[in-house]
Design an enzyme around this catalytic site. Structure first.
Site, short mmCIF file in Angstrom:
data_model
loop_
_atom_site.label_atom_id
_atom_site.label_comp_id
_atom_site.label_asym_id
_atom_site.label_seq_id
_atom_site.Cartn_x
_atom_site.Cartn_y
_atom_site.Cartn_z
N CYS A 120 -24.29 -10.27 43.13
CA CYS A 120 -25.53 -9.47 43.07
C CYS A 120 -25.19 -8.04 43.43
CB CYS A 120 -26.59 -10.03 44.02
SG CYS A 120 -28.24 -9.36 43.66
N CYS A 122 -27.52 -5.97 45.25
CA CYS A 122 -28.43 -5.36 46.23
C CYS A 122 -27.78 -4.96 47.54
CB CYS A 122 -29.63 -6.27 46.49
SG CYS A 122 -29.21 -7.89 47.13
N CYS A 130 -31.41 -5.08 42.97
CA CYS A 130 -30.35 -5.99 42.50
C CYS A 130 -29.72 -5.54 41.19
CB CYS A 130 -30.91 -7.40 42.37
SG CYS A 130 -31.54 -8.03 43.95
N LYS A 196 -35.28 -18.68 41.48
CA LYS A 196 -35.26 -17.87 42.69
C LYS A 196 -36.54 -17.06 42.76
CE LYS A 196 -32.89 -14.21 45.15
NZ LYS A 196 -31.64 -13.49 45.39
N ARG A 206 -32.01 -9.88 54.69
CA ARG A 206 -31.90 -8.45 54.35
C ARG A 206 -31.53 -7.66 55.60
NH1 ARG A 206 -37.02 -8.52 50.16
NH2 ARG A 206 -36.05 -10.01 48.72
N ARG A 218 -39.04 -6.95 44.83
CA ARG A 218 -38.21 -7.56 43.79
C ARG A 218 -39.03 -8.36 42.77
NH1 ARG A 218 -33.77 -6.08 46.33
NH2 ARG A 218 -32.90 -7.08 48.20
N GLU A 234 -36.50 -21.08 33.18
CA GLU A 234 -35.38 -20.30 33.72
C GLU A 234 -34.13 -21.18 33.82
OE1 GLU A 234 -34.41 -17.44 34.64
OE2 GLU A 234 -36.08 -16.14 35.08
N LYS A 249 -34.46 -21.75 45.17
CA LYS A 249 -34.43 -20.91 46.36
C LYS A 249 -35.73 -20.14 46.50
CE LYS A 249 -32.14 -16.84 48.06
NZ LYS A 249 -31.41 -15.66 47.72
N SER A 275 -32.79 -17.71 54.87
CA SER A 275 -32.82 -17.08 56.19
C SER A 275 -34.17 -17.21 56.89
CB SER A 275 -32.45 -15.60 56.05
OG SER A 275 -33.34 -14.94 55.17
N TYR A 314 -27.78 -22.13 56.93
CA TYR A 314 -27.22 -21.50 58.13
C TYR A 314 -27.12 -22.50 59.27
CZ TYR A 314 -28.49 -17.54 55.26
OH TYR A 314 -28.60 -16.68 54.19
C1 PBG Z 1 -29.01 -11.32 46.93
C2 PBG Z 1 -29.41 -12.49 47.75
C3 PBG Z 1 -30.46 -12.61 48.66
C4 PBG Z 1 -30.35 -13.88 49.24
C5 PBG Z 1 -29.25 -14.50 48.65
N1 PBG Z 1 -28.69 -13.63 47.74
C6 PBG Z 1 -31.49 -11.63 49.07
C7 PBG Z 1 -32.58 -11.23 48.18
O1 PBG Z 1 -32.71 -11.68 47.04
O2 PBG Z 1 -33.31 -10.35 48.63
C8 PBG Z 1 -31.25 -14.42 50.31
C9 PBG Z 1 -30.68 -15.50 51.17
C10 PBG Z 1 -31.47 -15.79 52.40
O3 PBG Z 1 -32.59 -15.31 52.63
O4 PBG Z 1 -30.94 -16.57 53.20
N2 PBG Z 1 -29.91 -10.98 45.94
#
Ligand code: PBG
Length: 325
Positions: A120, A122, A130, A196, A206, A218, A234, A249, A275, A314
């Site tokens: 990615c 970002c 991104c 996603k 982030r 986004r 998708e 996700k 996260s 995690y």
């Molecule tokens: C990159 C990416 C993100 C996450 C994984 N790859 C952040 C986003 O899309 O803003 C998030 C993973 C997480 O929250 O644990 N684009």
């Protein structure tokens, strides 16, 4: 079949019989641990909103890999925080970029660890989006595809075993597949972040990756949370373009899609326990409001029950310890 002929409690009498008839299994081999790598030496910096998760410098990776392998965790997904960011996100595809350095170090020092990379822009763009922006601040799809393809190839060259595009540009899997094949990496699999969703669950990430968008959000590239059928479209696109594994996700709030996607396509399916899901559990547990171990196991089993083959989480180290007990 009804009471008193059937008494479900008969098979709940003790842990032995409960384990014998448990329908889904959670195994340490299902787990993928996210790793954040940054420049510097001797850096082991805890992410404030993610207790127990660290940003590591490259010199720390050998010890980290040793710990993961010792726990039986087979794989990591790497995220990089570059030293400097620019409009083009050039750190993403630099031969000496942070993820590329981490890959070489891990391949040399821990060859048994399976290395997946998040593909990615970002973390590398000064604006935190991104992809590459046009002059109105909109992410340009087809220009970004070239950057993503270049990033994936540079990861493969540095030793990535698998690449995982998370950008949500249209056509990225095809672009990455064709670039990898052209460069001789036709055996490198792609795990597509297929479904996603945009939303609030990535906040702490982030923070960890210093990748919050400087303006806007986004929603013009990640999916709308109201949509389920679109997630199937998708996923169909990604599979059609050559994805080897697909992902949903976040996980917890989107288990319906883990279920639907696994049933519809029968592809290896990953769930990303993101996260925000992690931080919610950590915060409530730190307050003594929930029992962390119990809640984590409940949520990971829900992902397995829904059909996930793999879980990015995690919590992986703790779960590995609990499963070993
Ligand atoms: C990159 C990416 C993100 C996450 C994984 N790859 C952040 C986003 O899309 O803003 C998030 C993973 C997480 O929250 O644990 N684009």
């Amino acid at each position: 079949m009804q009471f008193p002929t059937y008494r479900p409690r008969r098979l709940r009498a003790n842990e032995t019989i409960r384990a014998m008839v448990r329908e889904s299994s959670l195994d340490v081999k299902d787990l993928i641990y996210p790793l954040f790598v940054r420049y510097g030496t001797n850096v082991r910096q805890e992410v404030p909103s993610m207790p127990g998760v660290y940003n590591l410098s490259v010199d720390q990776l050998e010890a980290e890999a040793g710990e993961l392998l010792g726990l039986g965790i087979p794989a990591v997904i790497l995220f990089g925080i570059p030293e400097t960011k620019d409009e083009a996100g050039s750190g993403a595809y630099a031969a000496e970029g942070i993820v590329q350095q981490a890959l070489r170090e891990l391949k040399a020092k821990a060859p048994e660890l399976y290395l997946i990379t998040d593909v990615c822009m970002c973390e590398y763009t000064s604006h935190g989006h991104c992809g590459i922006l046009d002059d109105r601040g909109c992410v340009m799809n087809d220009v970004t595809l070239e950057m993503l393809a270049q990033t994936a190839v540079s990861h493969a060259e540095a030793g990535a075993d698998m690449v995982a595009p998370s950008d949500m540009m249209d056509g990225r899997v095809a672009a990455i597949r064709s670039a990898l094949d052209t460069e001789g990496f036709e055996m490198t699999p792609i795990m597509a972040y297929s479904a996603k969703f945009a939303g609030g669950f990535y906040g702490p990430f982030r923070d960890a990756a210093e990748s919050a968008p400087a303006f806007g959000d986004r929603r013009s590239y990640q999916m709308d949370v109201g949509n389920g059928d679109e997630a199937l479209r998708e996923t169909a696109l990604d599979i059609g373009e050559g994805a080897d594994l697909v992902m949903v996700k976040p996980a917890m709030a989107f288990l319906d899609l883990v279920w639907r996607i696994k049933n519809e396509f029968g592809y290896p399916t990953a769930a990303y326990n993101v996260s925000g899901e992690y931080s919610m559990v950590k915060a409530a547990a730190a307050n003594g409001w929930i029992d962390e171990r119990s809640v984590v196991m409940d949520t990971l089993y829900s992902m397995k029950r829904a059909g996930a083959d793999l879980i990015l989480t995690y919590h992986a180290k703790d779960v590995a310890r609990w499963l070993a007990e």
